[in-house]
Design a protein around this motif. Structure first.
Motif, PDB file in Angstrom:
ATOM      1  N   MET A   1       4.684  -2.760  -2.728  1.00 45.58           N
ATOM      2  CA  MET A   1       4.430  -3.747  -1.698  1.00 45.58           C
ATOM      3  C   MET A   1       3.051  -3.590  -1.074  1.00 45.58           C
ATOM      4  O   MET A   1       2.383  -4.537  -0.737  1.00 45.58           O
ATOM      5  CB  MET A   1       5.482  -3.630  -0.597  1.00 45.58           C
ATOM      6  CG  MET A   1       5.355  -2.369   0.200  1.00 45.58           C
ATOM      7  SD  MET A   1       5.755  -2.600   1.930  1.00 45.58           S
ATOM      8  CE  MET A   1       7.093  -1.489   2.139  1.00 45.58           C
ATOM      9  N   SER A   2       2.616  -2.357  -0.971  1.00 45.11           N
ATOM     10  CA  SER A   2       1.283  -2.208  -0.402  1.00 45.11           C
ATOM     11  C   SER A   2       0.290  -2.018  -1.531  1.00 45.11           C
ATOM     12  O   SER A   2       0.432  -1.119  -2.344  1.00 45.11           O
ATOM     13  CB  SER A   2       1.247  -1.008   0.540  1.00 45.11           C
ATOM     14  OG  SER A   2       1.016   0.172  -0.174  1.00 45.11           O
ATOM     15  N   ARG A   5      -5.928   0.402  -1.344  1.00 45.41           N
ATOM     16  CA  ARG A   5      -6.839   0.194  -0.228  1.00 45.41           C
ATOM     17  C   ARG A   5      -8.183  -0.340  -0.702  1.00 45.41           C
ATOM     18  O   ARG A   5      -8.526  -0.235  -1.861  1.00 45.41           O
ATOM     19  CB  ARG A   5      -7.053   1.523   0.504  1.00 45.41           C
ATOM     20  CG  ARG A   5      -5.754   2.046   1.043  1.00 45.41           C
ATOM     21  CD  ARG A   5      -5.923   3.082   2.110  1.00 45.41           C
ATOM     22  NE  ARG A   5      -6.576   4.308   1.715  1.00 45.41           N
ATOM     23  CZ  ARG A   5      -5.927   5.439   1.462  1.00 45.41           C
ATOM     24  NH1 ARG A   5      -4.626   5.477   1.510  1.00 45.41           N
ATOM     25  NH2 ARG A   5      -6.590   6.524   1.173  1.00 45.41           N
ATOM     26  N   HIS A   9      -7.292  -8.434   2.110  1.00 44.79           N
ATOM     27  CA  HIS A   9      -5.959  -9.018   2.181  1.00 44.79           C
ATOM     28  C   HIS A   9      -6.070 -10.224   3.074  1.00 44.79           C
ATOM     29  O   HIS A   9      -6.778 -10.207   4.056  1.00 44.79           O
ATOM     30  CB  HIS A   9      -4.961  -8.027   2.760  1.00 44.79           C
ATOM     31  CG  HIS A   9      -4.706  -6.895   1.828  1.00 44.79           C
ATOM     32  ND1 HIS A   9      -3.719  -6.923   0.881  1.00 44.79           N
ATOM     33  CD2 HIS A   9      -5.346  -5.727   1.675  1.00 44.79           C
ATOM     34  CE1 HIS A   9      -3.751  -5.804   0.197  1.00 44.79           C
ATOM     35  NE2 HIS A   9      -4.732  -5.057   0.656  1.00 44.79           N
TER      36      HIS A   9
ATOM     37  N   GLN B 124      -9.897  -4.015  11.082  1.00 46.69           N
ATOM     38  CA  GLN B 124      -9.868  -3.249   9.846  1.00 46.69           C
ATOM     39  C   GLN B 124      -9.870  -1.746  10.052  1.00 46.69           C
ATOM     40  O   GLN B 124     -10.624  -1.018   9.393  1.00 46.69           O
ATOM     41  CB  GLN B 124     -11.045  -3.665   8.960  1.00 46.69           C
ATOM     42  CG  GLN B 124     -10.785  -5.014   8.316  1.00 46.69           C
ATOM     43  CD  GLN B 124     -12.031  -5.610   7.695  1.00 46.69           C
ATOM     44  OE1 GLN B 124     -12.441  -6.710   8.056  1.00 46.69           O
ATOM     45  NE2 GLN B 124     -12.643  -4.891   6.782  1.00 46.69           N
ATOM     46  N   ASP B 141       6.602  -4.505   8.308  1.00 45.97           N
ATOM     47  CA  ASP B 141       6.251  -4.648   6.893  1.00 45.97           C
ATOM     48  C   ASP B 141       5.259  -5.777   6.694  1.00 45.97           C
ATOM     49  O   ASP B 141       4.274  -5.655   5.978  1.00 45.97           O
ATOM     50  CB  ASP B 141       7.502  -4.951   6.069  1.00 45.97           C
ATOM     51  CG  ASP B 141       8.366  -3.711   5.919  1.00 45.97           C
ATOM     52  OD1 ASP B 141       7.836  -2.595   6.132  1.00 45.97           O
ATOM     53  OD2 ASP B 141       9.556  -3.856   5.611  1.00 45.97           O
ATOM     54  N   GLY B 145       2.530  -3.196   6.522  1.00 51.49           N
ATOM     55  CA  GLY B 145       2.953  -2.827   5.178  1.00 51.49           C
ATOM     56  C   GLY B 145       2.204  -3.610   4.116  1.00 51.49           C
ATOM     57  O   GLY B 145       1.691  -3.049   3.153  1.00 51.49           O
ATOM     58  N   ARG B 146       2.118  -4.889   4.312  1.00 54.60           N
ATOM     59  CA  ARG B 146       1.484  -5.749   3.314  1.00 54.60           C
ATOM     60  C   ARG B 146       0.020  -5.392   3.102  1.00 54.60           C
ATOM     61  O   ARG B 146      -0.516  -5.461   2.000  1.00 54.60           O
ATOM     62  CB  ARG B 146       1.601  -7.206   3.779  1.00 54.60           C
ATOM     63  CG  ARG B 146       1.288  -8.207   2.704  1.00 54.60           C
ATOM     64  CD  ARG B 146       2.168  -9.430   2.844  1.00 54.60           C
ATOM     65  NE  ARG B 146       2.132  -9.920   4.214  1.00 54.60           N
ATOM     66  CZ  ARG B 146       1.331 -10.896   4.633  1.00 54.60           C
ATOM     67  NH1 ARG B 146       0.499 -11.456   3.791  1.00 54.60           N
ATOM     68  NH2 ARG B 146       1.352 -11.307   5.878  1.00 54.60           N
ATOM     69  N   ARG B 147      -0.622  -5.051   4.181  1.00 54.79           N
ATOM     70  CA  ARG B 147      -2.032  -4.708   4.082  1.00 54.79           C
ATOM     71  C   ARG B 147      -2.244  -3.323   3.513  1.00 54.79           C
ATOM     72  O   ARG B 147      -3.338  -2.971   3.093  1.00 54.79           O
ATOM     73  CB  ARG B 147      -2.625  -4.700   5.484  1.00 54.79           C
ATOM     74  CG  ARG B 147      -3.445  -5.929   5.765  1.00 54.79           C
ATOM     75  CD  ARG B 147      -4.025  -5.799   7.148  1.00 54.79           C
ATOM     76  NE  ARG B 147      -5.455  -5.887   7.114  1.00 54.79           N
ATOM     77  CZ  ARG B 147      -6.137  -6.782   7.819  1.00 54.79           C
ATOM     78  NH1 ARG B 147      -5.508  -7.651   8.544  1.00 54.79           N
ATOM     79  NH2 ARG B 147      -7.427  -6.791   7.788  1.00 54.79           N
ATOM     80  N   GLY B 148      -1.182  -2.520   3.611  1.00 53.20           N
ATOM     81  CA  GLY B 148      -1.302  -1.166   3.085  1.00 53.20           C
ATOM     82  C   GLY B 148      -2.053  -0.214   3.985  1.00 53.20           C
ATOM     83  O   GLY B 148      -2.504   0.848   3.556  1.00 53.20           O
ATOM     84  N   LEU B 317      -4.795   9.588   4.460  1.00 46.86           N
ATOM     85  CA  LEU B 317      -6.012   8.833   4.195  1.00 46.86           C
ATOM     86  C   LEU B 317      -6.817   9.490   3.082  1.00 46.86           C
ATOM     87  O   LEU B 317      -7.773   8.909   2.566  1.00 46.86           O
ATOM     88  CB  LEU B 317      -6.854   8.818   5.474  1.00 46.86           C
ATOM     89  CG  LEU B 317      -7.067   7.548   6.283  1.00 46.86           C
ATOM     90  CD1 LEU B 317      -6.069   6.467   5.943  1.00 46.86           C
ATOM     91  CD2 LEU B 317      -7.054   7.866   7.755  1.00 46.86           C
TER      92      LEU B 317
END
Lengths: 344, 344
Positions: A1-2, A5, A9, B124, B141, B145-148, B317
């Motif tokens: 789903m993610s 990076r 998006h 961002q 989410d 979530g979608r953007r990660g 990260l």
DNA sequence: CTGTTAGCGCCTTCAG
DNA sequence: CTGAAGGCGCTAACAG
């Protein structure tokens, strides 16, 4: 789903424009309400934008406009209740004015403050809210003055610098404390003075001297104890005070933290407050009434300080920029028992 | 001295390149230590950079690299000593890892939290440190979530979501409190439970039930009082408790704030602590020893929570990103007098 | 009223 | 080992 990076998006302005069937610049105008636009065009763009869930890139916009809508906030120590309160007040006011807050902690020293300012300036913050740890004037001018970034000082100021300042009514507050103690019949009143690197430290100390003089009370040199704003240091200074040949019968603490140290010391040596030593403090902590004994103090709301400072900054950021202003936040005496007053 | 706003101050990379007599791309490489460069070139560029006082534009760089080196920090209320402490801890850890923090206050409600997250995501931010006010899983989410964007929860978590979490040892801490009170002979122990919208509220309540059961002590329904984390509410709940036909002889407060409310209520009605009602609290405030009576509590350092959360985030990260982890910060019992222990 | 053009300052292929 | 070129996403100036 993610996804991985580093990928964009969501839609860009160009995407929105394409869907709406207009040029990017028109889309931009529609979304920002700039220029004259036909109602249909505007509607089409908005529709496309919401359909795509368009979120403008703050970065790109800032790069172009040279305005970031973010304010740098610098304090010696965020964890302190006072600064946390000012932060809260400032954050609220700035948010409603459309600004974000970037926070830096100078860790109570000059180097940290310089680093914080540099970082913030690199981020091109639109303005600065600063409680200084005492950087030299020259450095301040060099760093922020030259760039012209508006800066409002609060609590701890650089005299005459920046676009405004907000501090507490240190003089009034201290005088009220001294007079109240004197009203209880005390003549040998001592002061737990805080750091002389900060405005509230110096102003309260000076005000104490003035108040004593005003009442015609003698002030012994060793009755003024300068130390850092730490409970621990106040504790040992209090012991020193009570070990004196002619110890004070009352003491003014320049901050809640110092008052706590005083209470701790008295407890250790079995001195009773207020009988053996009366106590009154600048800063009314929210648990002041529940201490043993309940603390007499001058109080105020830290968030008022932050809010006021943010207000001045927003005004300074306006067009035309507001003139420099210096504000004082009033404080009020709360009588409890540490000074010798009877319980209600 | 301060020029008008909206103008660039200081040199750009191009300026540095020109002075150093190389191309911008080479200058960039030299400054960022990327690629193989001849020693002379590198030196020339550095010299030019320092001579011009070059400060790269964080904005432009971020636009290009899609990394901002800033972390979003979201809490229900910055002014609270606990969150202020976590902020301090996180800020320190993030700073040494090369990140800046952007702070948002959700004002203890879901809408505020959504707005905060949206703002941060628009900026961002590279990662998120979040003590949730309880946004729905789906919204989380959808938004992050979608953007990660990596996200570490602390104190108040969304079960199973994000890239890790840090919470206190709520179960251990509560059990220790109950057992200590039981050790003083109490059987009718009540709980001042905090908000059940937050992890620490629910975990401490559940742990309380379990601990009572574990000791074979009966637990009356009306001895569990759920309220917001406010002194004021704890005060009235305490009154309600003591007005019961069979009032408790001891009470566990789920937070320092609630303990203060309890003390205030007892004082109002003339109930003595610990004789009429023994008290022990989760959270040991820094003034705990100076209260009347001195507070028995389980303590910990809030900044440890923030620091740990920041650590997890930095790891997440990293490259390769660390696996999801769930940390618990230990707490320790501090015996004072509100529970019935003798003064030292 | 709307489209085209040209960057903001930087980094990163792609060539040489 | 170094330079040229292009573009991140957006907005402002300039034309039409």
């Amino acid at each position: 789903m993610s996804e991985r990076r580093g990928t964009r998006h969501g839609a860009t302005l160009a995407d929105v424009a394409e869907v709406a069937g207009v040029s990017p610049s028109t889309a931009s105008r529609a979304l920002n309400g700039r220029g004259e636009l036909s109602a249909e065009t505007r509607a089409a763009v908005h529709e496309a934008a919401t359909a795509l869930g368009f979120q403008p890139s703050v970065l790109a916009r800032s790069l172009r406009t040279r305005r970031t809508q973010t304010i740098g906030f610098v304090v010696p120590d965020v964890a302190s209740p006072f600064y946390a309160g000012t932060l809260k007040g400032a954050q609220g006011a700035l948010e409603t004015a459309g600004y974000r807050v970037m926070l830096m902690d100078s860790s109570q020293h000059v180097d940290g403050e310089l680093a914080a300012l540099q970082t913030l300036l690199n981020h091109q913050v639109d303005g600065l809210l600063l409680s200084t740890a005492g950087i030299p004037f020259a450095q301040f001018d060099d760093l922020v003055g030259r760039r012209g970034t508006p800066c409002v000082f609060f609590d701890s100021v650089l005299e005459g610098k920046g676009d405004g300042s907000v501090v507490l009514e240190n003089v009034d507050g201290t005088r009220v404390l001294v007079e109240h103690l004197a009203g209880h019949g005390h003549r040998r009143i001592a002061l737990l003075a805080g750091s002389q690197e900060e405005t509230s430290g110096t102003e309260r100390l000076a005000a104490f001297r003035a108040a004593m003089k005003g009442l015609g009370l003698p002030l012994r040199r060793d009755h003024v104890r300068v130390c850092a704003w730490k409970q621990e240091e106040a504790r040992s200074e209090t012991h020193a005070l009570l070990d004196l040949e002619r110890p004070p019968t009352a003491v003014v603490a320049s901050s809640a933290e110092l008052a706590l140290g005083c209470i701790a010391a008295c407890r250790e040596r079995g001195s009773r407050i207020p009988d053996d030593l009366a106590l009154a403090s600048f800063d009314d902590p929210y648990f002041g009434a529940l201490l043993d004994p309940p603390l007499t103090a001058v109080g105020y709301d830290p968030s008022d300080v932050g809010r006021a400072a943010a207000g001045l900054l927003v005004d300074a950021l306006g067009d035309p920029p507001a003139a420099r202003r210096e504000l004082r936040i009033p404080v009020t005496l709360v009588r409890r028992q540490s000074c010798g007053c009877e319980a209600a």
